[in-house]
Design an enzyme around this catalytic site. Structure first.
Site, PDB file in Angstrom:
ATOM      1  N   ARG A   1      -7.996 -15.026 -16.168  1.00 42.29           N
ATOM      2  CA  ARG A   1      -8.154 -14.102 -16.190  1.00 42.29           C
ATOM      3  C   ARG A   1      -7.201 -13.137 -15.700  1.00 42.29           C
ATOM      4  NH1 ARG A   1     -12.617 -15.305 -13.418  1.00 42.29           N
ATOM      5  NH2 ARG A   1     -14.416 -16.577 -14.387  1.00 42.29           N
TER       6      ARG A   1
ATOM      7  N   LYS B   1       1.808  -5.824 -26.044  1.00 40.17           N
ATOM      8  CA  LYS B   1       0.210  -6.434 -27.132  1.00 40.17           C
ATOM      9  C   LYS B   1       1.000  -7.671 -27.424  1.00 40.17           C
ATOM     10  CE  LYS B   1      -0.030  -2.476 -30.776  1.00 40.17           C
ATOM     11  NZ  LYS B   1       0.326  -2.335 -32.362  1.00 40.17           N
TER      12      LYS B   1
ATOM     13  N   HIS C   1       2.795  -5.774 -43.597  1.00 43.50           N
ATOM     14  CA  HIS C   1       1.784  -6.739 -43.816  1.00 43.50           C
ATOM     15  C   HIS C   1       1.301  -7.443 -45.158  1.00 43.50           C
ATOM     16  CE1 HIS C   1       1.438  -5.446 -39.489  1.00 43.50           C
ATOM     17  NE2 HIS C   1       2.098  -5.960 -39.599  1.00 43.50           N
TER      18      HIS C   1
ATOM     19  N   GLU D   1      -3.291   2.662 -27.876  1.00 47.03           N
ATOM     20  CA  GLU D   1      -2.784   2.984 -29.410  1.00 47.03           C
ATOM     21  C   GLU D   1      -4.541   3.824 -29.957  1.00 47.03           C
ATOM     22  OE1 GLU D   1      -1.069  -0.048 -31.688  1.00 47.03           O
ATOM     23  OE2 GLU D   1      -1.744   0.281 -33.310  1.00 47.03           O
TER      24      GLU D   1
ATOM     25  N   HIS E   1      10.052 -10.863 -41.024  1.00 46.13           N
ATOM     26  CA  HIS E   1       8.919  -9.916 -40.213  1.00 46.13           C
ATOM     27  C   HIS E   1       9.984  -8.492 -40.714  1.00 46.13           C
ATOM     28  CE1 HIS E   1       5.764  -7.478 -38.828  1.00 46.13           C
ATOM     29  NE2 HIS E   1       6.698  -6.351 -38.262  1.00 46.13           N
TER      30      HIS E   1
ATOM     31  N   LYS F   1       9.999   2.989 -27.264  1.00 49.15           N
ATOM     32  CA  LYS F   1       9.461   2.108 -27.802  1.00 49.15           C
ATOM     33  C   LYS F   1       8.354   2.637 -26.303  1.00 49.15           C
ATOM     34  CE  LYS F   1       6.364  -1.208 -28.904  1.00 49.15           C
ATOM     35  NZ  LYS F   1       6.805  -2.899 -29.759  1.00 49.15           N
TER      36      LYS F   1
ATOM     37  N   GLU G   1      13.623  -3.205 -36.702  1.00 55.21           N
ATOM     38  CA  GLU G   1      13.236  -2.309 -36.710  1.00 55.21           C
ATOM     39  C   GLU G   1      13.912  -1.228 -35.718  1.00 55.21           C
ATOM     40  OE1 GLU G   1       9.900  -2.879 -36.264  1.00 55.21           O
ATOM     41  OE2 GLU G   1       9.569  -5.056 -36.642  1.00 55.21           O
TER      42      GLU G   1
ATOM     43  N   ARG H   1       1.292   6.252 -31.081  1.00 55.47           N
ATOM     44  CA  ARG H   1       1.263   5.123 -31.202  1.00 55.47           C
ATOM     45  C   ARG H   1       1.539   4.504 -32.571  1.00 55.47           C
ATOM     46  NH1 ARG H   1       1.286  -0.049 -26.850  1.00 55.47           N
ATOM     47  NH2 ARG H   1       2.835  -1.329 -27.879  1.00 55.47           N
TER      48      ARG H   1
ATOM     49  N   HIS I   1       5.352  -1.004 -41.417  1.00 58.57           N
ATOM     50  CA  HIS I   1       3.864  -1.748 -41.710  1.00 58.57           C
ATOM     51  C   HIS I   1       3.573  -2.204 -42.426  1.00 58.57           C
ATOM     52  CE1 HIS I   1       6.344  -2.159 -37.987  1.00 58.57           C
ATOM     53  NE2 HIS I   1       6.472  -3.053 -37.571  1.00 58.57           N
TER      54      HIS I   1
ATOM     55  N   ASN J   1       4.341   2.178 -36.303  1.00 59.10           N
ATOM     56  CA  ASN J   1       3.826   1.469 -37.583  1.00 59.10           C
ATOM     57  C   ASN J   1       4.549   1.668 -38.704  1.00 59.10           C
ATOM     58  OD1 ASN J   1       2.175  -0.259 -36.296  1.00 59.10           O
ATOM     59  ND2 ASN J   1       0.393   0.957 -36.923  1.00 59.10           N
TER      60      ASN J   1
HETATM   61  N1  LIG Z   1       4.104  -7.701 -29.512  1.00 56.78           N
HETATM   62  C1  LIG Z   1       4.645  -7.068 -29.843  1.00 56.78           C
HETATM   63  O1  LIG Z   1       4.495  -5.581 -30.167  1.00 56.78           O
HETATM   64  C2  LIG Z   1       5.331  -7.342 -31.539  1.00 56.78           C
HETATM   65  C3  LIG Z   1       6.151  -6.917 -32.057  1.00 56.78           C
HETATM   66  C4  LIG Z   1       6.952  -6.659 -33.470  1.00 56.78           C
HETATM   67  C5  LIG Z   1       6.530  -7.906 -33.763  1.00 56.78           C
HETATM   68  N2  LIG Z   1       5.945  -9.312 -33.456  1.00 56.78           N
HETATM   69  C6  LIG Z   1       5.591 -10.642 -33.695  1.00 56.78           C
HETATM   70  O2  LIG Z   1       6.950 -11.249 -33.186  1.00 56.78           O
HETATM   71  C7  LIG Z   1       6.965 -12.007 -33.948  1.00 56.78           C
HETATM   72  C8  LIG Z   1       8.023 -12.301 -34.783  1.00 56.78           C
HETATM   73  O3  LIG Z   1       9.257 -12.814 -33.147  1.00 56.78           O
HETATM   74  P1  LIG Z   1      10.606 -12.949 -33.993  1.00 56.78           P
HETATM   75  O4  LIG Z   1      11.225 -12.401 -34.936  1.00 56.78           O
HETATM   76  O5  LIG Z   1      11.852 -12.776 -32.279  1.00 56.78           O
HETATM   77  O6  LIG Z   1      10.574 -14.624 -34.249  1.00 56.78           O
HETATM   78  P2  LIG Z   1      10.498 -15.699 -33.283  1.00 56.78           P
HETATM   79  O7  LIG Z   1      10.025 -15.882 -32.260  1.00 56.78           O
HETATM   80  O8  LIG Z   1       9.859 -17.102 -34.440  1.00 56.78           O
HETATM   81  O9  LIG Z   1      11.809 -16.488 -33.916  1.00 56.78           O
HETATM   82  C9  LIG Z   1      12.639 -16.341 -34.796  1.00 56.78           C
HETATM   83  C10 LIG Z   1      13.288 -17.825 -34.789  1.00 56.78           C
HETATM   84  O10 LIG Z   1      14.606 -17.760 -33.832  1.00 56.78           O
HETATM   85  C11 LIG Z   1      14.080 -18.877 -33.293  1.00 56.78           C
HETATM   86  N3  LIG Z   1      15.374 -18.805 -31.740  1.00 56.78           N
HETATM   87  C12 LIG Z   1      15.111 -17.507 -30.859  1.00 56.78           C
HETATM   88  N4  LIG Z   1      16.159 -17.091 -30.346  1.00 56.78           N
HETATM   89  C13 LIG Z   1      16.546 -17.572 -30.582  1.00 56.78           C
HETATM   90  C14 LIG Z   1      18.118 -17.840 -30.477  1.00 56.78           C
HETATM   91  N5  LIG Z   1      18.703 -17.100 -28.955  1.00 56.78           N
HETATM   92  N6  LIG Z   1      19.334 -18.908 -30.239  1.00 56.78           N
HETATM   93  C15 LIG Z   1      18.813 -19.067 -31.871  1.00 56.78           C
HETATM   94  N7  LIG Z   1      17.352 -19.139 -32.928  1.00 56.78           N
HETATM   95  C16 LIG Z   1      16.477 -18.610 -31.603  1.00 56.78           C
HETATM   96  C17 LIG Z   1      13.251 -19.456 -33.258  1.00 56.78           C
HETATM   97  O11 LIG Z   1      13.108 -20.285 -32.532  1.00 56.78           O
HETATM   98  C18 LIG Z   1      12.331 -19.024 -34.158  1.00 56.78           C
HETATM   99  O12 LIG Z   1      12.825 -19.872 -34.942  1.00 56.78           O
HETATM  100  C19 LIG Z   1       5.546 -12.451 -35.108  1.00 56.78           C
HETATM  101  O13 LIG Z   1       4.587 -13.179 -34.466  1.00 56.78           O
HETATM  102  C20 LIG Z   1       5.320 -10.624 -34.790  1.00 56.78           C
HETATM  103  O14 LIG Z   1       4.069 -10.655 -34.752  1.00 56.78           O
HETATM  104  C21 LIG Z   1       5.526  -8.589 -31.729  1.00 56.78           C
END
Ligand SMILES: NC(=O)c1ccc[n+]([C@@H]2O[C@H](COP(=O)([O-])OP(=O)(O)OC[C@H]3O[C@@H](n4cnc5c(N)ncnc54)[C@H](O)[C@@H]3O)[C@@H](O)[C@H]2O)c1
Length: 360
Positions: free
Chosen positions: A121, A143, A252, A236, A265, A226, A185, A241, A248, A245
């Site tokens: 929990r 999130k 998406h 949101e 992304h 942010k 971003e 918030r 986005h 987007n």
């Molecule tokens: N929670 C939120 O507010 C929010 C906001 C934006 C995006 N997201 C989510 O984030 C995700 C995308 O995140 P991302 O772009 O970081 O992708 P990711 O976590 O898939 O990382 C990208 C790649 O880089 C590699 N990697 C990570 N750190 C590294 C490093 N220091 N050196 C070498 N390789 C490294 C990872 O293993 C992966 O292969 C999506 O799922 C998206 O929905 C969430």
């Protein structure tokens, strides 16, 4: 350079520390978190590159550390891996006083955050982001989510971390494509909030190399904006918030239409911001000059802005999106650099721009 941002929410407060200093991090950790036991969740890439040194660091400071590693990439943000994490944590004796750590990009942040929100929990939770996107966006705001077969981020929770540690050292191993992914971003924050920041970025992108001070500064600015929005509209609910987007809605559906395997992304968001700017121009919400400022900045950062959308399919995907309300499509549109608005746009107009946008 050390910078700290305090995120103040109604029932919770936490610090984002931007610093390469392990001393700074652990002194903050000691104040915020009482447990001696940590559960680091990471992916296979980070395991190879950085996990061992983080584990050793925690040990040096006298903590017990356990780890769980899942595969990397968007596809691993799934229920099977979540279930694996619950069972692994139980097996390792992680209890409700232990603290989970998301050590990786946004994928790890999202799934580890959802794990922390739901395991027994809810347990304490730290974010140590390792991608530029995670450092500037996903590590702030609480999130958390996993994907299901039919949709992205469908199961999730708002769950705030107790501490965030941003150390740009981890970016040294990050591939260039992933750096650019995070830049989208950062640029987004400038478009939404801050003309001065836009000018700063425009100058910065003229240079080949971005210094570590510049990097810290642009990460700080992004987290600051942010955090500011999240403080005012944590869940949101009042629409504030939603400005985050920007780009986005289109992004998406581009990601869905290409099965999440063609665009990162941030790449999809870059194209999505250009689409939103084009829509703003057609609706006479912004001047042509603003549209070109958006386009030029995305061009400087060398995003491939080619997109071959299928207008009818994209329209129907947009209507299914969480951001569509009562069948109308909600867009964040740009009035000027640093000024955006939320607006529902009629299907006919969206379709019209989708048709034109194919030729960009
Ligand atoms: N929670 C939120 O507010 C929010 C906001 C934006 C995006 N997201 C989510 O984030 C995700 C995308 O995140 P991302 O772009 O970081 O992708 P990711 O976590 O898939 O990382 C990208 C790649 O880089 C590699 N990697 C990570 N750190 C590294 C490093 N220091 N050196 C070498 N390789 C490294 C990872 O293993 C992966 O292969 C999506 O799922 C998206 O929905 C969430």
């Amino acid at each position: 350079m050390k910078k700290t941002i305090t995120v103040r929410l109604k029932k919770h407060k936490y610090n984002i520390i931007i610093s390469p200093s392990t001393k700074t991090f652990f002194s903050s950790l000691r104040k915020q978190i009482k447990t001696k036991t940590f559960f680091i969740i990471s992916d296979k890439n980070i395991e190879k590159l950085h996990l061992k040194s983080l584990v050793n660091l925690f040990k040096q400071y006298g903590y017990n550390v356990h780890t769980a590693v899942i595969s990397y990439g968007e596809k691993s943000k799934n229920i099977k891996n979540l279930s694996y994490l619950y069972n692994k944590a139980l097996e390792l004796g992680i209890d409700r006083k232990s603290c989970a750590i998301a050590f990786g990009g946004g994928v790890i942040g999202d799934i580890a955050g959802f794990f922390a929100a739901t395991y027994m929990r809810g347990i304490d939770f730290i974010q140590i982001p390792t991608t530029l996107l995670a450092m500037t966006d996903s590590c702030v705001g609480g999130k958390t989510a996993i994907n299901v077969t039919k949709g992205k981020n469908i199961a999730g929770a708002f769950y705030q971390p107790n501490l965030v540690w941003i150390n740009t050292f981890f970016l040294e191993s990050l591939p260039q494509r992933q750096i650019k992914n995070g830049l989208a971003e950062i640029i987004k924050y400038a478009f939404i909030f801050d003309k001065k920041f836009y000018n700063y970025l425009a100058d910065l992108f003229e240079n080949e190399i971005i210094s570590s001070n510049d990097l810290d500064y642009i990460i700080y600015k992004s987290c600051f904006y942010k955090a500011e929005i999240v403080e005012k509209d944590e869940r949101e609910t009042i629409g504030l918030r939603a400005v985050l987007n920007f780009g986005h809605t289109y992004a998406h559906c581009l990601e869905t239409a290409t099965n999440y395997n063609r665009f990162l992304h941030g790449e999809a968001v870059a194209i999505g911001m250009l689409f939103a700017a084009r829509l703003s121009l057609e609706l006479k919400i912004c001047k042509r000059e603003v549209y070109y400022k958006v386009k030029n900045m995305l061009n400087i950062t060398a995003f491939n802005l080619d997109t071959k959308n299928k207008p009818i399919k994209f329209l129907s995907l947009m209507k299914k999106d969480k951001k569509s309300v009562d069948g109308n499509i909600n867009f964040v549109l740009i009035k000027d650099i640093g000024e955006v608005i939320n607006k529902q746009v009629a299907d006919k107009m969206v379709l019209n721009v989708l048709k034109k946008f194919r030729s960009i």
